[in-house]
Design an enzyme around this catalytic site. Structure first.
Site, PDB file in Angstrom:
ATOM      1  CB  CYS A 171      18.770   3.238  18.483  1.00 40.28           C
ATOM      2  SG  CYS A 171      20.777   2.921  17.894  1.00 40.28           S
ATOM      3  CG  ASN A 197      10.855 -13.364   2.937  1.00 37.80           C
ATOM      4  OD1 ASN A 197      11.248 -12.303   3.307  1.00 37.80           O
ATOM      5  ND2 ASN A 197      10.249 -14.065   3.754  1.00 37.80           N
ATOM      6  CE  LYS A 243       1.058  -7.293  -2.763  1.00 37.58           C
ATOM      7  NZ  LYS A 243       1.116  -6.891  -1.106  1.00 37.58           N
ATOM      8  CB  CYS A 280      22.521   0.028  19.313  1.00 43.60           C
ATOM      9  SG  CYS A 280      21.508  -0.573  18.363  1.00 43.60           S
ATOM     10  N   GLY A 304       0.748  -1.392  -0.019  1.00 48.43           N
ATOM     11  CA  GLY A 304      -0.034   0.082   0.007  1.00 48.43           C
ATOM     12  C   GLY A 304       0.800   1.195   0.154  1.00 48.43           C
ATOM     13  CB  CYS A 355      -6.239  -8.806   8.088  1.00 50.22           C
ATOM     14  SG  CYS A 355      -7.915  -7.931   7.516  1.00 50.22           S
ATOM     15  CB  CYS A 391      19.839   2.058  13.688  1.00 54.11           C
ATOM     16  SG  CYS A 391      20.038   0.647  15.060  1.00 54.11           S
ATOM     17  CG  ASP A 443       6.562  -7.343  -1.936  1.00 52.78           C
ATOM     18  OD1 ASP A 443       5.947  -8.600  -1.681  1.00 52.78           O
ATOM     19  OD2 ASP A 443       5.826  -6.164  -1.403  1.00 52.78           O
ATOM     20  CB  CYS A 491      24.006   0.284  15.166  1.00 49.99           C
ATOM     21  SG  CYS A 491      23.374   1.898  16.056  1.00 49.99           S
TER      22      CYS A 491
END
Length: 404
Positions: free
Chosen positions: A229, A150, A127, A303, A83, A250, A226, A104, A308
């Protein structure tokens, strides 16, 4: 009879999906970007109906952007083409971005039709393929690279890292920005891990499960917090998304909220890439109160992500190496210091008179004022004349007037 009609309708839908899939896989011909026009080699500000960039180039003429053509030199990776991600990709395509990399693993479903961008005939397509086909028709000048997998799996993570570090407009160069438009915690943490390791600047976005709030966040490894964090979203704990779908549960989604979040995300991207305006490190959106909170977050020295912490140390060294700039306070020049006659400029109307002549001004937030005030209605002053009653009749008065 009814069964045969139903079978034919199903067959028609299957053929439509196959046709759309074949069209999305077609290789553009030489000089043709796959859309309804040939590729435009150079952006032009010429105001003609056939120029898709004239309104964008007007930003340069109006002094908003110094060099809008530079947008064609940037490559942006979008993870999640749902979306928010699909609308983000469409906006960047219309803006003339140089290259888009789309990631995706999901397919288009009819359940997606309450959101923007995708169309019913694309149901069943991946998609990224459906998006590429539509976007290429919108703007054939943009280069597209799509990956239908994925990113959170071990086998795909390394390939994802390789593409954002080598998939720039010039092969072997990194992308300029990564945009997270995913809807789950695991994918956000995966993007966060990859960008911290590579030192890649990225922007995170999200919409709440009740569909009436969202946010965007700019993350510069080492300079700002990040996702590990300080996660900006509260994600439901111990909830398996697949089991939710099986149980018929959903999250809510509104195309309006997703459109707003995609809009402020792309606006932030354009300001960041083209260097104009103020880039927001964090910008929230509350649809219930029309509230847009902003803030910036410093990285957490403790962190959990070691990359990081490493980026924080490198950023400190970078700042320490910068030459210190001395702030020189300039003395204000006094114009017409000698005022021998003591002349002062005084308004012809006092503040009280001005206030009385103007209508009521509402209490407004700081920085906002009314364009004009409506003057109060002036009541017409009528001088009343009092006439004493002499007690004489009308005939006597008429006789006096004749003798005058």
């Amino acid at each position: 009879m009814a069964e045969s009609v139903e079978r034919l309708q199903q067959r028609v839908q299957e053929l439509e999906r196959e046709l759309a899939q074949e069209r999305s896989l077609q290789v553009p011909r030489s000089g043709d970007g796959g859309g309804g026009r040939v590729r435009i080699e150079k952006m032009s500000s010429e105001v003609v109906d056939s120029n898709p960039y004239s309104r964008l180039m007007a930003l340069k003429r109006m002094g908003i952007v110094s060099d809008y053509e530079k947008i064609r030199t940037f490559a942006v990776a979008i993870v999640g083409v749902g979306g928010v991600g699909s609308v983000t990709a469409e906006m960047l395509t219309r803006c003339g971005i140089g290259k888009l990399l789309l990631f995706d693993y999901d397919k288009v479903e009819l359940a997606n039709m309450n959101r923007l961008f995708f169309q019913p005939h694309q149901a069943g397509l991946s998609k990224v393929q459906a998006a590429e086909h539509t976007l290429r028709n919108i703007n054939p000048d943009v280069l597209f690279e799509v990956h239908n997998y994925n990113i959170t799996t071990v086998e795909n993570f390394q390939h994802f890292m390789d593409r954002i570090s080598n998939g720039g407009l010039e092969e072997g160069k990194p992308v300029d920005l990564v945009l997270s438009c995913v809807d789950n915690f695991e994918a956000r943490m995966t993007i966060n891990t990859a960008c911290n390791e590579l030192g890649q600047t990225w922007m995170e976005s999200g919409v709440s499960e009740n569909a009436v709030s969202g946010h965007i966040q700019l993350i510069i490894p080492g300079e700002s917090a990040c996702f590990a964090c300080a996660p900006p979203l509260v994600v439901a704990a111990n909830i398996d998304e697949k089991s939710l779908k099986r149980e018929g549960v959903c999250a809510a989604s509104l195309p309006t909220t997703m459109g707003v979040v995609a809009g402020i995300l792309v606006q932030n991207v354009l300001k960041f890439l083209l260097n104009f305006g103020t880039v927001s490190f964090y910008l929230g959106y509350n649809a219930m109160q029309d509230f847009f909170p902003t803030m910036s977050m410093k990285p957490n020295p403790q962190c959990d992500d070691r990359n990081c912490r490493k980026q924080q140390e490198e950023y400190k060294k970078k700042v320490a190496a910068l030459p210190k700039q001395e702030v020189i306070q300039e003395k204000e020049e006094i114009i017409h210091e000698d005022n021998e006659w003591g002349i002062e400029l005084v308004s012809e109307v006092s503040e009280e008179e001005l206030k009385n002549s103007s209508g009521p001004v509402p209490d407004l937030p700081e920085g906002i004022t009314v364009a004009y005030t409506i003057p109060k209605k002036q009541e017409d002053s009528v001088t009343e004349v009092t006439v004493e009653d002499s007690g004489e009749s009308l005939e006597d008065l008429m006789a006096k007037m004749k003798n005058m």
